[in-house]
Design an enzyme around this catalytic site. Sequence first.
Site, PDB file in Angstrom:
ATOM      1  N   ASN A 188       4.977   5.966   3.373  1.00  0.00           N
ATOM      2  CA  ASN A 188       4.211   6.618   2.305  1.00  0.00           C
ATOM      3  C   ASN A 188       4.016   8.121   2.457  1.00  0.00           C
ATOM      4  O   ASN A 188       3.310   8.736   1.680  1.00  0.00           O
ATOM      5  CB  ASN A 188       2.847   5.935   2.169  1.00  0.00           C
ATOM      6  CG  ASN A 188       3.013   4.464   1.856  1.00  0.00           C
ATOM      7  OD1 ASN A 188       3.785   4.106   0.975  1.00  0.00           O
ATOM      8  ND2 ASN A 188       2.326   3.609   2.596  1.00  0.00           N
ATOM      9  N   THR A 189       4.606   8.705   3.493  1.00  0.00           N
ATOM     10  CA  THR A 189       4.624  10.164   3.618  1.00  0.00           C
ATOM     11  C   THR A 189       6.088  10.580   3.478  1.00  0.00           C
ATOM     12  O   THR A 189       6.911  10.202   4.316  1.00  0.00           O
ATOM     13  CB  THR A 189       4.044  10.610   4.984  1.00  0.00           C
ATOM     14  OG1 THR A 189       2.660  10.258   5.014  1.00  0.00           O
ATOM     15  CG2 THR A 189       4.185  12.106   5.200  1.00  0.00           C
ATOM     16  N   SER A 223       5.596   5.258   8.740  1.00  0.00           N
ATOM     17  CA  SER A 223       4.948   4.934   7.467  1.00  0.00           C
ATOM     18  C   SER A 223       5.893   5.291   6.325  1.00  0.00           C
ATOM     19  O   SER A 223       6.475   6.374   6.312  1.00  0.00           O
ATOM     20  CB  SER A 223       3.654   5.732   7.309  1.00  0.00           C
ATOM     21  OG  SER A 223       3.248   5.687   5.950  1.00  0.00           O
ATOM     22  N   PHE A 269      -1.608   8.235   4.265  1.00  0.00           N
ATOM     23  CA  PHE A 269      -2.383   8.871   5.350  1.00  0.00           C
ATOM     24  C   PHE A 269      -3.647   9.565   4.834  1.00  0.00           C
ATOM     25  O   PHE A 269      -3.956  10.712   5.217  1.00  0.00           O
ATOM     26  CB  PHE A 269      -1.533   9.897   6.119  1.00  0.00           C
ATOM     27  CG  PHE A 269      -0.476   9.320   7.016  1.00  0.00           C
ATOM     28  CD1 PHE A 269      -0.391   7.963   7.266  1.00  0.00           C
ATOM     29  CD2 PHE A 269       0.458  10.153   7.641  1.00  0.00           C
ATOM     30  CE1 PHE A 269       0.590   7.437   8.110  1.00  0.00           C
ATOM     31  CE2 PHE A 269       1.432   9.643   8.480  1.00  0.00           C
ATOM     32  CZ  PHE A 269       1.501   8.284   8.706  1.00  0.00           C
ATOM     33  N   ASN A 304       5.681  -1.546  11.537  1.00  0.00           N
ATOM     34  CA  ASN A 304       4.914  -1.022  10.410  1.00  0.00           C
ATOM     35  C   ASN A 304       5.249  -1.858   9.163  1.00  0.00           C
ATOM     36  O   ASN A 304       5.942  -2.867   9.268  1.00  0.00           O
ATOM     37  CB  ASN A 304       5.279   0.457  10.204  1.00  0.00           C
ATOM     38  CG  ASN A 304       4.103   1.264   9.677  1.00  0.00           C
ATOM     39  OD1 ASN A 304       3.403   0.824   8.755  1.00  0.00           O
ATOM     40  ND2 ASN A 304       3.873   2.429  10.242  1.00  0.00           N
ATOM     41  N   LYS A 321       5.487   3.614  17.216  1.00  0.00           N
ATOM     42  CA  LYS A 321       5.414   2.555  16.189  1.00  0.00           C
ATOM     43  C   LYS A 321       6.611   2.691  15.255  1.00  0.00           C
ATOM     44  O   LYS A 321       6.846   3.758  14.688  1.00  0.00           O
ATOM     45  CB  LYS A 321       4.108   2.667  15.398  1.00  0.00           C
ATOM     46  CG  LYS A 321       3.952   1.538  14.394  1.00  0.00           C
ATOM     47  CD  LYS A 321       2.517   1.405  13.944  1.00  0.00           C
ATOM     48  CE  LYS A 321       2.351   0.293  12.929  1.00  0.00           C
ATOM     49  NZ  LYS A 321       0.964   0.139  12.500  1.00  0.00           N
ATOM     50  N   ASN A 367       0.826  -1.210   0.000  1.00  0.00           N
ATOM     51  CA  ASN A 367       0.000   0.000   0.000  1.00  0.00           C
ATOM     52  C   ASN A 367       0.856   1.254   0.000  1.00  0.00           C
ATOM     53  O   ASN A 367       1.948   1.278   0.563  1.00  0.00           O
ATOM     54  CB  ASN A 367      -0.970  -0.012   1.195  1.00  0.00           C
ATOM     55  CG  ASN A 367      -0.403   0.691   2.405  1.00  0.00           C
ATOM     56  OD1 ASN A 367      -0.452   1.915   2.527  1.00  0.00           O
ATOM     57  ND2 ASN A 367       0.192  -0.091   3.323  1.00  0.00           N
TER      58      ASN A 367
HETATM   59  C1  LIG Z   1      -3.708  -0.555   3.642  1.00  0.00           C
HETATM   60  C2  LIG Z   1      -2.895  -0.349   4.872  1.00  0.00           C
HETATM   61  C3  LIG Z   1      -2.926   0.877   5.508  1.00  0.00           C
HETATM   62  C4  LIG Z   1      -2.162   1.097   6.651  1.00  0.00           C
HETATM   63  N1  LIG Z   1      -2.217   2.301   7.272  1.00  0.00           N
HETATM   64  C5  LIG Z   1      -1.529   2.498   8.417  1.00  0.00           C
HETATM   65  C6  LIG Z   1      -1.626   3.724   9.115  1.00  0.00           C
HETATM   66  O1  LIG Z   1      -2.366   4.631   8.730  1.00  0.00           O
HETATM   67  N2  LIG Z   1      -0.881   3.866  10.241  1.00  0.00           N
HETATM   68  C7  LIG Z   1      -0.075   2.882  10.736  1.00  0.00           C
HETATM   69  O2  LIG Z   1       0.550   3.065  11.781  1.00  0.00           O
HETATM   70  N3  LIG Z   1       0.010   1.693  10.097  1.00  0.00           N
HETATM   71  C8  LIG Z   1      -0.677   1.490   8.955  1.00  0.00           C
HETATM   72  N4  LIG Z   1      -0.592   0.285   8.326  1.00  0.00           N
HETATM   73  C9  LIG Z   1       0.327  -0.750   8.851  1.00  0.00           C
HETATM   74  C10 LIG Z   1      -0.402  -1.762   9.732  1.00  0.00           C
HETATM   75  O3  LIG Z   1      -0.956  -1.151  10.867  1.00  0.00           O
HETATM   76  C11 LIG Z   1       0.569  -2.881  10.176  1.00  0.00           C
HETATM   77  O4  LIG Z   1       1.605  -2.314  10.958  1.00  0.00           O
HETATM   78  C12 LIG Z   1       1.213  -3.599   8.989  1.00  0.00           C
HETATM   79  O5  LIG Z   1       0.285  -3.773   7.947  1.00  0.00           O
HETATM   80  C13 LIG Z   1       1.768  -4.979   9.384  1.00  0.00           C
HETATM   81  O6  LIG Z   1       0.737  -5.820   9.856  1.00  0.00           O
HETATM   82  P1  LIG Z   1       0.049  -6.956   8.934  1.00  0.00           P
HETATM   83  O7  LIG Z   1       1.158  -7.742   8.297  1.00  0.00           O
HETATM   84  O8  LIG Z   1      -0.824  -7.744   9.865  1.00  0.00           O
HETATM   85  O9  LIG Z   1      -0.755  -6.228   7.902  1.00  0.00           O
HETATM   86  C14 LIG Z   1      -1.334   0.046   7.167  1.00  0.00           C
HETATM   87  C15 LIG Z   1      -1.331  -1.196   6.520  1.00  0.00           C
HETATM   88  C16 LIG Z   1      -2.086  -1.406   5.386  1.00  0.00           C
HETATM   89  C17 LIG Z   1      -2.049  -2.750   4.730  1.00  0.00           C
END
Ligand SMILES: Cc1cc2nc3c(=O)[nH]c(=O)nc-3n(C[C@H](O)[C@H](O)[C@H](O)COP(=O)(O)O)c2cc1C
Length: 346
Positions: free
Chosen positions: A186-187, A184, A123, A251, A222, A119
């Site tokens: 992505n910022t 993140s 934000f 993350n 985080k 992804n």
């Molecule tokens: C589509 C998407 C959006 C996410 N947005 C955020 C976010 O806004 N803030 C954040 O701290 N982590 C964000 N994450 C990261 C997740 O909270 C998590 O740390 C990461 O996906 C690893 O966990 P997983 O393997 O179970 O997905 C996002 C993940 C995905 C897939």
Amino acid sequence: MELLYRSILKPFLFYLSPERAHSLTIAFFKIALRIPFLSAWIKGAFKLEDPRLEREVFGLRFRNPIGLAAGFDKNGEYIPVMAHLGFGFLEVGTVTPRAQDGNPKPRLFRLPADKALINRMGFNNKGLDYLVRQLQKPRPPGILIGGNIGKNKVTPNDEANADYVACFEALFPFVDYFVVNVSSPNTPGLRELQEKEPLQALLQKLQDLNREKQTPKPILLKIAPDLSDAQLDDIIAIVRETRLAGIIATNTTISRDGLHTPAPLVEALGAGGLSGQPLRERATEVIRYLHERLGEETPIVGVGGIGSAKDAREKLEAGATLVQVYSSLIYEGPTLIRKIKQGLLT
Ligand SMILES: Cc1cc2nc3c(=O)[nH]c(=O)nc-3n(C[C@H](O)[C@H](O)[C@H](O)COP(=O)(O)O)c2cc1C
């Protein structure tokens, strides 16, 4: 329920774009919870409460150690739905002071061969005021809510602290704990805030404000899985100095190593954070590294590639006290939460 998800819902949802599938699934549950017999059935199907699942962490009582990771409910719109699916805690956000669109679509991709997602949402969220209004609504009892806070894309890094402070102050009355998101991918430039001086200043500022409150709330950091051991050592020192309540590890990753999806396909998707199964091992490694050095003094929330009770146990054995899931909900369906809880009890 599981058969229904695997044989009908999942093929249909995977036919749609991931973002559309996400909103449609939530809409389905929101409507279903308003229909009495469906609501009773859903609540029954997902319910599993047991005192052995309860955890006391950072002075808070969690009904079970399975949480919804940040990013799934960025605007706090799904709290009742997700609470009924059986989570012990939900993390809303990442929220930024002002609403922002995020990156252009498409920005979320499935990698089914890897049970992974990429992804670059950036934000996208409706802003702080909107989130506060959602958090003011009545919520189901027993669920804890974390507020994951960030900065707007247009805010330069040297003014970032003001964005985090604004989010902290506005959310303070409505959340049980905070997560400072500097990880993140992505910022642009955000992850530079993980470096020693800016991170120390940001966390100290938030902790100073926190200590002025009548009852301070746990603040967690985080972190990214892509940090070197030396960078992790800096984080450990800062967490100790600022007496932070805990760490969320991890993350998404910018690495594309070890994927089964053909490299040209992955490259064509472009930039973004990788989550799900391929992240599992590295996230566990980071948890172990932190726990070996911080011990019990700093609880760790383990997240990254948890798709079964075995995966959850791996994180807990590496030193996590709580865990979170995101990507596997898409591949395994919402019965995953109950299955993890059941597995932890056996
Ligand atoms: C589509 C998407 C959006 C996410 N947005 C955020 C976010 O806004 N803030 C954040 O701290 N982590 C964000 N994450 C990261 C997740 O909270 C998590 O740390 C990461 O996906 C690893 O966990 P997983 O393997 O179970 O997905 C996002 C993940 C995905 C897939």
